[in-house]
Write an enzyme that holds these catalytic residues in place. Structure first.
Site, PDB file in Angstrom:
ATOM      1  N   GLY A 158      62.757 129.649 112.362  1.00  0.00           N
ATOM      2  CA  GLY A 158      62.769 130.316 113.661  1.00  0.00           C
ATOM      3  C   GLY A 158      61.784 131.472 113.629  1.00  0.00           C
ATOM      4  O   GLY A 158      60.841 131.486 112.830  1.00  0.00           O
ATOM      5  N   ALA A 240      69.745 135.558 105.445  1.00  0.00           N
ATOM      6  CA  ALA A 240      70.357 134.921 106.618  1.00  0.00           C
ATOM      7  C   ALA A 240      71.834 135.303 106.734  1.00  0.00           C
ATOM      8  O   ALA A 240      72.173 136.336 107.328  1.00  0.00           O
ATOM      9  CB  ALA A 240      70.154 133.420 106.525  1.00  0.00           C
ATOM     10  N   ARG A 241      72.697 134.499 106.130  1.00  0.00           N
ATOM     11  CA  ARG A 241      74.120 134.808 106.075  1.00  0.00           C
ATOM     12  C   ARG A 241      74.644 134.343 104.720  1.00  0.00           C
ATOM     13  O   ARG A 241      74.225 133.298 104.212  1.00  0.00           O
ATOM     14  CB  ARG A 241      74.903 134.100 107.186  1.00  0.00           C
ATOM     15  CG  ARG A 241      74.753 134.715 108.579  1.00  0.00           C
ATOM     16  CD  ARG A 241      75.383 136.094 108.678  1.00  0.00           C
ATOM     17  NE  ARG A 241      75.306 136.682 110.013  1.00  0.00           N
ATOM     18  CZ  ARG A 241      74.353 137.509 110.436  1.00  0.00           C
ATOM     19  NH1 ARG A 241      73.373 137.851 109.627  1.00  0.00           N
ATOM     20  NH2 ARG A 241      74.372 138.009 111.661  1.00  0.00           N
ATOM     21  N   GLU A 270      81.323 139.955 102.894  1.00  0.00           N
ATOM     22  CA  GLU A 270      80.877 141.354 102.997  1.00  0.00           C
ATOM     23  C   GLU A 270      82.012 142.256 103.449  1.00  0.00           C
ATOM     24  O   GLU A 270      82.797 141.839 104.302  1.00  0.00           O
ATOM     25  CB  GLU A 270      79.720 141.455 104.005  1.00  0.00           C
ATOM     26  CG  GLU A 270      78.483 140.734 103.528  1.00  0.00           C
ATOM     27  CD  GLU A 270      77.357 140.738 104.558  1.00  0.00           C
ATOM     28  OE1 GLU A 270      77.446 141.484 105.545  1.00  0.00           O
ATOM     29  OE2 GLU A 270      76.413 139.978 104.358  1.00  0.00           O
ATOM     30  N   HIS A 288      72.945 144.204 103.276  1.00  0.00           N
ATOM     31  CA  HIS A 288      72.699 143.655 104.624  1.00  0.00           C
ATOM     32  C   HIS A 288      71.876 144.632 105.481  1.00  0.00           C
ATOM     33  O   HIS A 288      72.352 145.097 106.529  1.00  0.00           O
ATOM     34  CB  HIS A 288      74.034 143.314 105.310  1.00  0.00           C
ATOM     35  CG  HIS A 288      73.865 142.285 106.405  1.00  0.00           C
ATOM     36  ND1 HIS A 288      74.824 141.344 106.723  1.00  0.00           N
ATOM     37  CD2 HIS A 288      72.843 142.057 107.273  1.00  0.00           C
ATOM     38  CE1 HIS A 288      74.406 140.591 107.733  1.00  0.00           C
ATOM     39  NE2 HIS A 288      73.198 141.010 108.083  1.00  0.00           N
TER      40      HIS A 288
HETATM   41  C1  DGY Z   1      71.483 140.171 112.587  1.00  0.00           C
HETATM   42  O1  DGY Z   1      70.870 140.694 113.528  1.00  0.00           O
HETATM   43  O2  DGY Z   1      72.043 139.093 112.684  1.00  0.00           O
HETATM   44  C2  DGY Z   1      71.509 140.906 111.302  1.00  0.00           C
HETATM   45  O3  DGY Z   1      72.075 140.172 110.297  1.00  0.00           O
HETATM   46  C3  DGY Z   1      72.184 142.240 111.448  1.00  0.00           C
HETATM   47  O4  DGY Z   1      71.217 143.092 111.868  1.00  0.00           O
END
Ligand code: DGY
Length: 327
Positions: A158, A240-241, A270, A288
């Protein structure tokens, strides 16, 4: 008698001067300190609210929606929105919004910084130096991996993935990517990236960077099987996550020499970090902060405020928030 103004809940201390724009239209209920909420506290906070400005910490699902009969809009301060149950919000007729674009370049900068820190062992070297281990200059101290001339794999192409790819061409890297859908040829040419299948990405990358959204389908996508396909000299970077990576499998691979190093800005649980990762020297850990420049965080809050004002039917974009999330 004047009509009571709609109430909006602002879940965390953000930037007061930016949030003040909400006060032109709404009764704002906010908090002065960083807050950690139970699901019940979120339900209670939403029970009389027409709108909410929330961060990724606040989970809003069916239980909270049921407790919030007046809720009409939820503005997430962030591009990722896995804290929100979008289908449930949409079924309840509640508009949800996020903050794309404004954080793209800052997040891509950070992704690249984390990649460099990981490949060149920067935080590990600093710890070692501070701990007093440096006795004399040595030819073999903290030998890392090159970025220039190497192959960067990007999973999730993306806006942020594309920003990373643009930066990589300045380092003469060959860029491979995998994404749900292939980019148009003109974009591939512009970002100098070649599309490959998932397995080819794993096998081909010297450095693999994760920039894909979290969803059921991406849960533990980087698991023991995927890690086994990567080169043992490779580095893995996740901006990302956390849930995309099986952290125990990653700890096994790092400890067993099946992966050189990892740079992680996000974690599955987290703010708790898997203790096995904390114990490893070849992991760079950050809390993060990929979108965390002052200017960008202010821009994110400002965009979330625009979204909330518009979603609740006020301001120049009344009824048409800039960034609705489609279910
Ligand atoms: C988002 O924008 O998804 C980030 O992980 C937090 O700023």
């Amino acid at each position: 008698m004047t009509e009571p103004r709609p109430r909006v809940w602002v879940s965390q201390p953000l930037f007061d001067d930016v949030i003040a724009r909400l006060e032109e239209h709404f009764e704002v209920v906010s908090t002065s300190g960083v807050a950690e909420y139970t699901p019940e506290q979120i339900s209670a906070a939403l029970s009389k609210a027409s709108g909410a400005l929330v961060t990724l910490n606040e989970r809003i699902g069916a239980e909270q929606i049921a407790a919030a009969p007046q809720l009409r809009a939820v503005a997430n301060v962030g591009v990722g929105y896995n804290n929100l149950d979008i289908p449930a919000l949409s079924r309840a007729g509640i508009i949800a919004t996020n903050t794309p674009d404004v954080l793209t370049e800052t997040t891509a900068d950070f992704g690249f910084a984390l990649l460099m820190a990981t490949a060149r062992r920067i935080t590990e070297a600093e710890r070692w130096l501070r701990e007093g281990h440096w006795r004399q200059w040595s030819f073999r101290t903290m030998l890392g991996a090159d970025l220039h001339g190497s192959t960067l794999g990007i999973l999730g192409m993306g806006r942020i993935g594309q920003g990373i790819a643009r930066r990589a061409s300045g380092f003469d890297m060959r860029v491979l990517y995998h994404n749900r859908s292939r980019l148009p040829e003109a974009v591939e040419r512009e970002v100098r990236a070649s599309y490959v299948g998932f397995d080819a990405l794993l096998a081909g990358a010297d450095h693999l960077l994760l920039a894909l959204p979290y969803a059921k389908e991406s849960h533990h996508l980087i698991d023991a099987r995927a890690l086994l396909q990567m080169k043992p000299i490779a580095t893995l970077v996740n901006i990302a996550r956390g849930g995309i990576v099986d952290e125990d499998a990653l700890a096994d691979a790092l400890a067993g020499g099946r992966l050189a190093a990892a740079g992680l800005d996000v974690f599955e649980d987290e703010p708790t970090v898997n203790p096995r990762l904390l114990a490893l020297r070849n992991v760079v850990l950050t809390p993060h902060i990929a979108s965390g420049s002052l200017a960008t965080r202010r821009a994110m809050v400002s965009l979330a405020v625009d979204n909330l004002i518009a979603a609740l039917g006020y301001g120049p974009n009344a009824g048409a928030p800039p960034n609705p999330i489609r279910a």
